[in-house]
Scaffold this active site. Structure first.
Site, mmCIF file in Angstrom:
data_model
loop_
_atom_site.group_PDB
_atom_site.id
_atom_site.type_symbol
_atom_site.label_atom_id
_atom_site.label_comp_id
_atom_site.label_asym_id
_atom_site.label_seq_id
_atom_site.Cartn_x
_atom_site.Cartn_y
_atom_site.Cartn_z
ATOM 1 N N THR A 156 10.957 -0.240 -16.399
ATOM 2 C CA THR A 156 11.191 0.021 -17.830
ATOM 3 C C THR A 156 10.123 -0.632 -18.711
ATOM 4 O O THR A 156 9.992 -0.278 -19.885
ATOM 5 C CB THR A 156 12.554 -0.544 -18.271
ATOM 6 O OG1 THR A 156 12.501 -1.969 -18.147
ATOM 7 C CG2 THR A 156 13.693 0.001 -17.426
ATOM 8 N N ASP B 251 -3.040 -8.378 -12.657
ATOM 9 C CA ASP B 251 -1.799 -9.094 -12.953
ATOM 10 C C ASP B 251 -2.131 -10.584 -13.137
ATOM 11 O O ASP B 251 -2.517 -11.265 -12.180
ATOM 12 C CB ASP B 251 -0.803 -8.899 -11.806
ATOM 13 C CG ASP B 251 0.559 -9.479 -12.158
ATOM 14 O OD1 ASP B 251 1.519 -8.713 -12.248
ATOM 15 O OD2 ASP B 251 0.650 -10.720 -12.354
HETATM 16 C C1 PRP Z 1 2.942 -10.438 -17.752
HETATM 17 C C2 PRP Z 1 2.131 -11.199 -18.799
HETATM 18 C C3 PRP Z 1 2.986 -11.068 -20.023
HETATM 19 C C4 PRP Z 1 3.572 -9.700 -19.877
HETATM 20 C C5 PRP Z 1 2.819 -8.759 -20.785
HETATM 21 O O1 PRP Z 1 3.985 -11.219 -17.286
HETATM 22 O O2 PRP Z 1 1.886 -12.530 -18.451
HETATM 23 O O3 PRP Z 1 4.002 -12.038 -20.133
HETATM 24 O O4 PRP Z 1 3.389 -9.302 -18.506
HETATM 25 O O5 PRP Z 1 3.377 -7.508 -20.795
HETATM 26 P P1 PRP Z 1 4.046 -6.851 -22.081
HETATM 27 O O6 PRP Z 1 3.152 -7.127 -23.246
HETATM 28 O O7 PRP Z 1 4.107 -5.409 -21.706
HETATM 29 O O8 PRP Z 1 5.405 -7.457 -22.250
HETATM 30 P P2 PRP Z 1 4.981 -10.740 -16.119
HETATM 31 O O9 PRP Z 1 6.143 -10.049 -16.701
HETATM 32 O O10 PRP Z 1 4.196 -10.005 -15.078
HETATM 33 O O11 PRP Z 1 5.535 -12.106 -15.554
HETATM 34 P P3 PRP Z 1 4.804 -13.308 -14.786
HETATM 35 O O12 PRP Z 1 3.881 -13.988 -15.786
HETATM 36 O O13 PRP Z 1 5.920 -14.187 -14.392
HETATM 37 O O14 PRP Z 1 4.034 -12.747 -13.631
HETATM 38 N N1 URA Z 2 0.743 -8.063 -17.344
HETATM 39 C C1 URA Z 2 -0.364 -8.419 -16.645
HETATM 40 O O1 URA Z 2 -0.364 -9.448 -15.965
HETATM 41 N N2 URA Z 2 -1.426 -7.602 -16.697
HETATM 42 C C2 URA Z 2 -1.462 -6.481 -17.437
HETATM 43 O O2 URA Z 2 -2.492 -5.800 -17.450
HETATM 44 C C3 URA Z 2 -0.298 -6.135 -18.156
HETATM 45 C C4 URA Z 2 0.781 -6.949 -18.099
#
Ligand code: PRP
Ligand code: URA
Length: 209
Positions: free
Chosen positions: A108, A200
């Site tokens: 989502t 990521d």
């Molecule tokens: C990633 C990133 C942000 C988010 C950005 O975290 O560090 O927090 O995605 O995406 P958005 O702007 O679409 O919300 P993630 O949810 O992968 O978690 P993590 O840092 O624990 O890996």
């Molecule tokens: N979260 C990440 O870590 N990378 C992206 O490009 C988008 C969301």
């Protein structure tokens, strides 16, 4: 109106090139994210007020300037915001630190919160909210919601990379929030990843993939 400030300092851009490179290993990636965050903090704190102080040098008395008791809070969105917070704290070690745990549902793309621990006196502090990736903007908007619920009035978002979609999302929900980035990228792909991006951020910081 929220503003987007792109920090195009040559050292930031140079290090960002290594951060984007898929061949950069976990150790170097983490170190460079910290370094870029520290450099970004230099610009983000440019408007801190100063007060004159008298300092006794070995020769005489000098009028100097120190930050005028402005209280700061650095708030990291977990996980990936942690490395940026570490970099900023090297420059501002007296700042209080908050953590907001959010993960983005891969299907989502909506943020889910699992943790929130913030300094109690947020209304008296300027908040620097850090997350390297501003993709859809869902996570940052959710974090801002937590901060405002707990009294935060001045919030600056600091990210390495932003997609236009994320900037627009924050802009429309939180027009009072300033956004600082090292680059605004082209777009999001169908999985919500920033293109060209860096992949990521959490996985690259902590070697989890
Ligand atoms: C990633 C990133 C942000 C988010 C950005 O975290 O560090 O927090 O995605 O995406 P958005 O702007 O679409 O919300 P993630 O949810 O992968 O978690 P993590 O840092 O624990 O890996
Ligand atoms: N979260 C990440 O870590 N990378 C992206 O490009 C988008 C969301």
């Amino acid at each position: 109106m929220s503003q987007v400030i792109v920090l195009d300092h040559p050292l930031i851009q140079h290090k960002l090139a290594f951060i984007r490179d898929k061949n950069t290993g976990v150790k170097e990636f983490r170190e460079m994210v910290e370094e870029v965050a520290m450099l970004m903090a230099y610009e983000v704190t440019r408007d801190l007020p100063l007060e004159a102080v008298s300092v006794q040098t070995p020769l005489t008395t000098a009028t100097c300037h120190m930050v005028a008791g402005k209280k700061l809070a650095v708030v990291a969105i977990l996980r990936a915001g942690l490395a940026m917070a570490e970099g900023i704290l090297k420059l501002i070690p007296a700042a209080k630190v908050g953590h907001i745990g959010l993960y983005r549902d891969p299907d989502t793309l909506k943020p889910h919160d699992y943790y929130c621990k913030l300094p109690q006196d947020l209304s008296e502090r300027d908040v620097i909210l850090v997350d390297p990736m501003l993709a859809t903007g869902g996570s940052v908007n959710r974090a801002i919601e937590f901060l405002k619920e707990r009294g935060a009035r001045t919030i600056k978002v600091v990210s390495l990379l932003a997609a236009p979609e994320g900037i627009n999302a924050v802009h429309s929900r939180n027009p009072d929030v300033q956004i600082y980035v090292a680059a605004v990228d082209s777009h999001l792909n169908s999985h919500g990843y920033i293109v060209p991006g860096l992949g990521d951020a959490g996985d690259r910081l902590y070697g989890t993939k």
